[in-house]
Write an enzyme that holds these catalytic residues in place. Sequence first.
Site, PDB file in Angstrom:
ATOM      1  N   SER A  79     -40.700  24.415  29.025  1.00  0.00           N
ATOM      2  CA  SER A  79     -39.325  24.097  29.453  1.00  0.00           C
ATOM      3  C   SER A  79     -39.062  24.669  30.838  1.00  0.00           C
ATOM      4  CB  SER A  79     -38.317  24.629  28.436  1.00  0.00           C
ATOM      5  OG  SER A  79     -38.464  26.022  28.302  1.00  0.00           O
ATOM      6  N   GLY A  90     -29.067  20.632  21.883  1.00  0.00           N
ATOM      7  CA  GLY A  90     -27.729  20.531  21.307  1.00  0.00           C
ATOM      8  C   GLY A  90     -27.473  19.146  20.734  1.00  0.00           C
ATOM      9  N   ASN A 140     -44.342  30.502  29.862  1.00  0.00           N
ATOM     10  CA  ASN A 140     -43.386  29.765  30.706  1.00  0.00           C
ATOM     11  C   ASN A 140     -43.540  30.003  32.210  1.00  0.00           C
ATOM     12  OD1 ASN A 140     -42.525  29.139  28.148  1.00  0.00           O
ATOM     13  ND2 ASN A 140     -40.361  29.261  28.636  1.00  0.00           N
ATOM     14  N   ALA A 164     -37.279  19.362  22.012  1.00  0.00           N
ATOM     15  CA  ALA A 164     -36.634  18.118  22.429  1.00  0.00           C
ATOM     16  C   ALA A 164     -36.622  18.033  23.943  1.00  0.00           C
ATOM     17  CB  ALA A 164     -35.209  18.072  21.899  1.00  0.00           C
ATOM     18  N   GLU A 188     -34.633  29.835  33.032  1.00  0.00           N
ATOM     19  CA  GLU A 188     -34.166  30.960  32.200  1.00  0.00           C
ATOM     20  C   GLU A 188     -35.002  32.213  32.460  1.00  0.00           C
ATOM     21  OE1 GLU A 188     -34.332  28.680  28.380  1.00  0.00           O
ATOM     22  OE2 GLU A 188     -32.218  29.194  28.254  1.00  0.00           O
ATOM     23  N   LYS A 231     -40.364  35.012  19.377  1.00  0.00           N
ATOM     24  CA  LYS A 231     -40.275  33.802  20.215  1.00  0.00           C
ATOM     25  C   LYS A 231     -40.374  34.173  21.694  1.00  0.00           C
ATOM     26  CE  LYS A 231     -39.377  29.327  20.802  1.00  0.00           C
ATOM     27  NZ  LYS A 231     -38.135  28.588  20.705  1.00  0.00           N
TER      28      LYS A 231
HETATM   29  P1  NAD Z   1     -30.694  21.300  28.405  1.00  0.00           P
HETATM   30  O1  NAD Z   1     -30.664  21.662  29.855  1.00  0.00           O
HETATM   31  O2  NAD Z   1     -31.294  20.008  27.993  1.00  0.00           O
HETATM   32  O3  NAD Z   1     -29.188  21.293  27.840  1.00  0.00           O
HETATM   33  C1  NAD Z   1     -28.226  22.236  28.217  1.00  0.00           C
HETATM   34  C2  NAD Z   1     -26.893  21.479  28.320  1.00  0.00           C
HETATM   35  O4  NAD Z   1     -25.850  22.429  28.512  1.00  0.00           O
HETATM   36  C3  NAD Z   1     -26.817  20.505  29.511  1.00  0.00           C
HETATM   37  O5  NAD Z   1     -26.532  19.197  29.034  1.00  0.00           O
HETATM   38  C4  NAD Z   1     -25.656  21.054  30.361  1.00  0.00           C
HETATM   39  O6  NAD Z   1     -24.876  20.040  30.982  1.00  0.00           O
HETATM   40  C5  NAD Z   1     -24.856  21.802  29.314  1.00  0.00           C
HETATM   41  N1  NAD Z   1     -23.960  22.851  29.829  1.00  0.00           N
HETATM   42  C6  NAD Z   1     -24.168  23.757  30.834  1.00  0.00           C
HETATM   43  N2  NAD Z   1     -23.102  24.570  30.937  1.00  0.00           N
HETATM   44  C7  NAD Z   1     -22.216  24.207  29.989  1.00  0.00           C
HETATM   45  C8  NAD Z   1     -20.940  24.682  29.577  1.00  0.00           C
HETATM   46  N3  NAD Z   1     -20.361  25.728  30.178  1.00  0.00           N
HETATM   47  N4  NAD Z   1     -20.316  24.051  28.554  1.00  0.00           N
HETATM   48  C9  NAD Z   1     -20.871  22.993  27.940  1.00  0.00           C
HETATM   49  N5  NAD Z   1     -22.084  22.495  28.281  1.00  0.00           N
HETATM   50  C10 NAD Z   1     -22.747  23.089  29.277  1.00  0.00           C
HETATM   51  O7  NAD Z   1     -31.363  22.535  27.645  1.00  0.00           O
HETATM   52  P2  NAD Z   1     -32.210  22.511  26.274  1.00  0.00           P
HETATM   53  O8  NAD Z   1     -33.616  22.153  26.561  1.00  0.00           O
HETATM   54  O9  NAD Z   1     -31.435  21.756  25.249  1.00  0.00           O
HETATM   55  O10 NAD Z   1     -32.215  24.063  25.931  1.00  0.00           O
HETATM   56  C11 NAD Z   1     -31.079  24.749  25.412  1.00  0.00           C
HETATM   57  C12 NAD Z   1     -31.532  26.112  24.909  1.00  0.00           C
HETATM   58  O11 NAD Z   1     -32.448  25.930  23.821  1.00  0.00           O
HETATM   59  C13 NAD Z   1     -32.287  26.949  25.944  1.00  0.00           C
HETATM   60  O12 NAD Z   1     -32.024  28.321  25.754  1.00  0.00           O
HETATM   61  C14 NAD Z   1     -33.745  26.661  25.635  1.00  0.00           C
HETATM   62  O13 NAD Z   1     -34.628  27.681  26.061  1.00  0.00           O
HETATM   63  C15 NAD Z   1     -33.680  26.575  24.116  1.00  0.00           C
HETATM   64  N6  NAD Z   1     -34.763  25.823  23.494  1.00  0.00           N
HETATM   65  C16 NAD Z   1     -35.138  24.617  24.003  1.00  0.00           C
HETATM   66  C17 NAD Z   1     -36.147  23.892  23.371  1.00  0.00           C
HETATM   67  C18 NAD Z   1     -36.558  22.526  23.854  1.00  0.00           C
HETATM   68  O14 NAD Z   1     -37.539  21.978  23.331  1.00  0.00           O
HETATM   69  N7  NAD Z   1     -35.832  21.906  24.777  1.00  0.00           N
HETATM   70  C19 NAD Z   1     -36.783  24.426  22.235  1.00  0.00           C
HETATM   71  C20 NAD Z   1     -36.362  25.668  21.732  1.00  0.00           C
HETATM   72  C21 NAD Z   1     -35.339  26.355  22.382  1.00  0.00           C
END
Ligand code: NAD
Length: 306
Positions: free
Chosen positions: A257, A12, A195, A129, A269, A187
């Site tokens: 992840s 995000g 995973n 990321a 997840e 995906k």
């Molecule tokens: P992350 O854990 O780094 O970030 C998730 C964030 O959501 C956390 O900062 C948490 O505090 C916040 N959060 C939780 N509940 C919340 C709420 N109700 N309101 C607002 N914020 C809230 O996770 P990520 O690695 O960024 O992954 C996010 C999604 O993207 C997942 O579905 C993951 O599978 C997907 N994804 C991740 C990657 C990667 O490289 N990290 C790549 C592709 C897809």
Amino acid sequence: MNVAVIGAGAMGSLFGALLAEAGNSVCLIDIWAEHVRAINAAGLAIEREGVSRTVPLRATADPGGVGTVDLAIIFVKATHTAAAAETARSLIGEAGLVLTLQNGLGNADTIAEVVAERRVLAGTTAHGATLLGPGRIRHAGEGSTVMGAWSRQPEGSGDARRVAEVFARAGFETVLTEDVRQALWGKLLINVGINAITAVTGIRNGQILDLPATAELSRAAVAEAVAVARARGVTVREDAAEHVLTVAAVTAANRSSMGQDVDNRRLTEIDAINGAVVREARRVGLEAPVNQTLAALVETLQAHYR
Ligand code: NAD
């Protein structure tokens, strides 16, 4: 475009920063107060191949002060999608859109229970990321971002095109698709084959190839998911299981992840990945014992974190 990112962790924060750098008005929303404070105080630090830059960004833990946005991007982990969807609904007013690029199955359906389906866009991204600490992420890799309307009616395609154009202008390699479910399953198959195995065993992606037995486990999990996808009318590539092993080889040094979630004693997840394959299998009269076993192992592991 006026954008809110709900769930400003690794992904995000990255997407919010890239959209803000392209001139969009972006607000990050996260429940993690320390991260929000750090971003507001000093911007988001993004490390990429050893080089760091800082992007000034607005962040908040209080969605109430954000106002109405054109687009809410949901980037929480799948376990928090329902709560994030409620936040999105409160932000998008009469005409706004909600986009999920999360991994796993079920996120778009969960959002569409809260927000009208015609306002929901979904997709996948090959960007990667990692969260390094409050206000700091590593941009680990890039690739295409695929998106499309969740509704099967043609009404959503104009909105999807508009958002895809905003992403493309921000430098994302963006693919607009008419069949977003196919992209999500594609995906999912990669996550299914990598995973849980890496999470349970502590290995890196490439180590799935070290032993024939581990590679065979990955192939078996993916084969079950392929059968379910086909039974649900979703087209998946013929060589899906071998493709997953190629992805494991290309990302050999990465810890998945889910592996990182287990390492950090966070909820995984699993329910949206191998767990979803088991549920979807039952819906079409199939069984998915390999995925069921992998899901049970990860659920047991995360229920007993010290
Ligand atoms: P992350 O854990 O780094 O970030 C998730 C964030 O959501 C956390 O900062 C948490 O505090 C916040 N959060 C939780 N509940 C919340 C709420 N109700 N309101 C607002 N914020 C809230 O996770 P990520 O690695 O960024 O992954 C996010 C999604 O993207 C997942 O579905 C993951 O599978 C997907 N994804 C991740 C990657 C990667 O490289 N990290 C790549 C592709 C897809």
